[in-house]
Design an enzyme around this catalytic site. Structure first.
Site, PDB file in Angstrom:
ATOM      1  N   ARG A  59      31.809  55.202  50.485  1.00 35.22           N
ATOM      2  CA  ARG A  59      31.253  53.923  50.903  1.00 35.22           C
ATOM      3  C   ARG A  59      31.976  53.421  52.143  1.00 35.22           C
ATOM      4  NH1 ARG A  59      29.865  51.963  45.404  1.00 35.22           N
ATOM      5  NH2 ARG A  59      30.113  53.790  44.082  1.00 35.22           N
ATOM      6  N   ARG A  85      33.788  51.299  36.324  1.00 37.03           N
ATOM      7  CA  ARG A  85      32.970  51.660  35.153  1.00 37.03           C
ATOM      8  C   ARG A  85      32.198  52.934  35.445  1.00 37.03           C
ATOM      9  NH1 ARG A  85      27.826  47.736  36.223  1.00 37.03           N
ATOM     10  NH2 ARG A  85      28.261  47.564  38.415  1.00 37.03           N
ATOM     11  N   ASP A 117      31.134  47.709  49.772  1.00 34.98           N
ATOM     12  CA  ASP A 117      31.389  48.745  48.759  1.00 34.98           C
ATOM     13  C   ASP A 117      30.081  49.304  48.212  1.00 34.98           C
ATOM     14  OD1 ASP A 117      31.452  45.955  47.753  1.00 34.98           O
ATOM     15  OD2 ASP A 117      31.404  46.906  45.791  1.00 34.98           O
TER      16      ASP A 117
HETATM   17  P1  AMP Z   1      28.966  46.173  41.754  1.00 34.57           P
HETATM   18  O1  AMP Z   1      28.742  44.717  41.944  1.00 34.57           O
HETATM   19  O2  AMP Z   1      28.139  46.782  40.684  1.00 34.57           O
HETATM   20  O3  AMP Z   1      28.886  46.933  43.026  1.00 34.57           O
HETATM   21  O4  AMP Z   1      30.478  46.324  41.237  1.00 34.57           O
HETATM   22  C1  AMP Z   1      31.548  45.793  41.938  1.00 34.57           C
HETATM   23  C2  AMP Z   1      32.859  46.201  41.341  1.00 34.57           C
HETATM   24  O5  AMP Z   1      32.984  45.722  40.012  1.00 34.57           O
HETATM   25  C3  AMP Z   1      33.093  47.692  41.253  1.00 34.57           C
HETATM   26  O6  AMP Z   1      34.441  47.939  41.525  1.00 34.57           O
HETATM   27  C4  AMP Z   1      32.737  48.015  39.835  1.00 34.57           C
HETATM   28  O7  AMP Z   1      33.373  49.190  39.386  1.00 34.57           O
HETATM   29  C5  AMP Z   1      33.267  46.787  39.118  1.00 34.57           C
HETATM   30  N1  AMP Z   1      32.584  46.567  37.824  1.00 34.57           N
HETATM   31  C6  AMP Z   1      31.326  46.107  37.631  1.00 34.57           C
HETATM   32  N2  AMP Z   1      31.024  46.045  36.322  1.00 34.57           N
HETATM   33  C7  AMP Z   1      32.118  46.469  35.647  1.00 34.57           C
HETATM   34  C8  AMP Z   1      32.446  46.625  34.272  1.00 34.57           C
HETATM   35  N3  AMP Z   1      31.576  46.361  33.297  1.00 34.57           N
HETATM   36  N4  AMP Z   1      33.671  47.093  33.975  1.00 34.57           N
HETATM   37  C9  AMP Z   1      34.571  47.371  34.932  1.00 34.57           C
HETATM   38  N5  AMP Z   1      34.329  47.244  36.241  1.00 34.57           N
HETATM   39  C10 AMP Z   1      33.115  46.796  36.619  1.00 34.57           C
HETATM   40 MG    MG Z   2      29.075  48.777  43.587  1.00 35.27          MG
END
Ligand code: AMP
Ligand code: MG
Length: 484
Positions: A179, A89, A248
């Site tokens: 990362r 995203r 990540d």
């Molecule tokens: P995060 O927990 O924010 O670090 O995100 C973990 C993973 O989930 C990453 O690969 C993000 O790009 C993906 N991600 C989180 N929210 C979304 C969303 N609304 N749409 C697509 N991918 C998402």
């Molecule tokens: Mg993230």
């Protein structure tokens, strides 16, 4: 309007990313532009305000020289291996070279679906975007390495979460978005060629001296270990809990990245957790050093294949590099917690004073920020009544205070050290929530006021007393959510 782009990541091989532009949005509107940061980047702040700026910074009109892409990465999420995550995203618009020559990624969070989106919609909701703005800028003002927030743009569309919410894009600036998980992505594919290219790229950006070392991957690992140890000590000094320290979400630059369910602790307790998805307390305040250590061991795994020499000696060198984390962290912790008590050089006695004070604070459930600040004020005024009144264990704290005062050679100098180490203002969860709630009603004034107060966290600001106080019982925030 020109951006001084030089897109080094876009020049890496195609398997490092997916090139695509940000999604179209119906009605981009600038909600908040960070003028100071825009100026720092050499951007024309006037031109970025308003509709033109909103269109440019949401990628609707691509600024000249932009090469938008979604980065590939993997990661361990809560300890579980996920071989392919990536920017699901977010879009990297390009890298800006600032007037001082420094390189910054310009990254749009909530920019739409990418090949890494899996089931997600690629969008961000307004609340979490504003939240990241508040907290990352507060961290910056506290002197903690962090990604920063250049702008929040309303998209004019609704995003579906538990309920429909207004959508937004957070424009994030970082010295890079590489990362631990970026390295892991290529290790997972046994793509050692890509690992070497990524390492060279990361060294050039973050640790140029490592290029000259006898063993560059080892020198780079040591560099990242030191940066992370210092970073986590700084988090803990101000009571910050990251909340999702997945690999990540750990940047090799040593900057704090990914403000999801992060929070500042109110009452001190080392097991404090806010994140609603952290049931086991894996990422609790006091667990952050061992988790950082664990994440760095994952980075070491990725660098092992690139190290010259036989297997046994590279393994022991890498092990040694990771194990230094504890020493680095301990030294940084002692130094930073020592400063909170007015000491400018760390020693064992002072570490004992810190430990004992924290123990009393945990037993009595004392607000972390307020306690250190009242201790600072008490020393400056030579009157500890306000500090003492926080505690129920009156005798214990009086005895501790006596021991502490006996160790201060120069109370006036100590008071100055403490005033620079103990913030008056932190982004308290209940204030953040109030600002977001008002923003949802269309009232940005509380958000603006909070941002202003948090921009000078160590200086007492007349009229800002309410931002100092811990939440009243009914204002307490018990859980935070990821849901960007
Ligand atoms: P995060 O927990 O924010 O670090 O995100 C973990 C993973 O989930 C990453 O690969 C993000 O790009 C993906 N991600 C989180 N929210 C979304 C969303 N609304 N749409 C697509 N991918 C998402
Ligand atoms: Mg993230």
């Amino acid at each position: 309007m020109t951006f001084n782009f030089d897109n080094s990541y876009a020049r890496l091989p195609a398997r490092f990313y997916a090139k695509l532009p940000p999604a179209e949005i119906p009605a981009p509107r600038m909600l908040r532009l960070n003028h100071a940061l825009a100026a720092r980047l050499g951007l024309d702040t006037e031109a970025l305000e308003g509709d033109q700026g909103a269109r440019l910074l949401s990628g609707q009109t691509l600024p000249e020289g932009a090469e938008p892409l979604a980065m590939a990465y993997a990661g361990h999420q809560f300890g579980g291996w996920v071989p392919r995550l990536g920017d699901g995203r977010a879009i990297l618009l390009g890298e800006i070279i600032a007037p001082d020559g420094k390189r910054f990624d310009l990254h749009l969070k909530g920019a739409g679906r990418t090949p890494f989106s899996r089931g997600g919609d690629g969008k961000a909701a307004l609340g979490p975007a504003l939240r990241e703005y508040i907290v990352s800028e507060a961290m910056h003002a506290l002197g903690i390495p962090t990604t920063r927030a250049l702008a929040v743009i309303a998209t004019g569309e609704q995003v579906m979460r538990e309920t429909p919410l207004p959508g937004a894009i957070l424009v994030r600036v970082a010295s890079s978005h590489i990362r631990v998980g970026t390295f892991q992505y290529f290790l997972g594919q046994r793509d050692h060629e890509a690992l070497q290219i990524l390492l060279d790229h990361a060294i050039a950006r973050h640790a140029p001296k490592a290029a000259q070392a006898e063993n560059p991957p080892l020198a780079f690992l040591r560099h990242v270990v030191e940066k992370q140890a210092a970073l986590v000590a700084q988090w803990m000094q101000v009571g910050f809990i990251h909340g999702v320290m997945n690999t990540d979400n750990m940047a090799v630059s040593g900057e704090t990245i990914d403000y999801g369910p992060c929070a500042f602790m109110d009452d001190y307790h080392p097991e404090t957790v806010f994140s609603s998805i952290d049931q086991m307390g894996r990422y609790a305040w006091g667990n952050q050093p061992p988790i950082a250590h664990w994440n760095l061991a994952q980075l070491a795994q990725c660098l092992l294949p690139l190290m010259p020499g036989d297997k046994e000696s590279t393994l022991s060198a890498a092990q040694d590099a990771i194990d230094r984390f504890s020493n680095h962290f301990q030294a940084e912790w002692n130094r930073r917690m020592g400063a909170k008590l007015g000491f400018s050089d760390a020693n064992a006695e002072q570490a004992g004073l810190t430990r004992d004070l924290l123990e009393i604070m945990a037993d009595d459930g004392i607000d972390y920020t307020l306690a250190f600040r009242r201790l600072t004020g008490g020393l400056q005024r030579q009157d500890f009544a306000e500090f003492d009144s926080l505690f129920t264990s009156r005798e214990r704290i009086a005895a501790w205070r006596k021991r502490w005062l006996a160790k201060l050679a120069d109370p006036a100098a100590a008071g100055k050290v403490m005033a620079g180490a103990n913030p008056v203002y932190i982004p308290r969860n209940h204030r953040v929530e109030q600002a977001l709630e008002a923003a949802h009603q269309g009232d940005m004034a509380p958000f603006e006021r909070l941002i202003a107060v948090l921009s000078a966290p160590f200086i007492e600001q007349p009229g800002a007393e309410e931002y100092e106080s811990p939440p009243a019982p009914e204002e307490r925030i018990l859980a935070t959510y990821c849901g960007t």
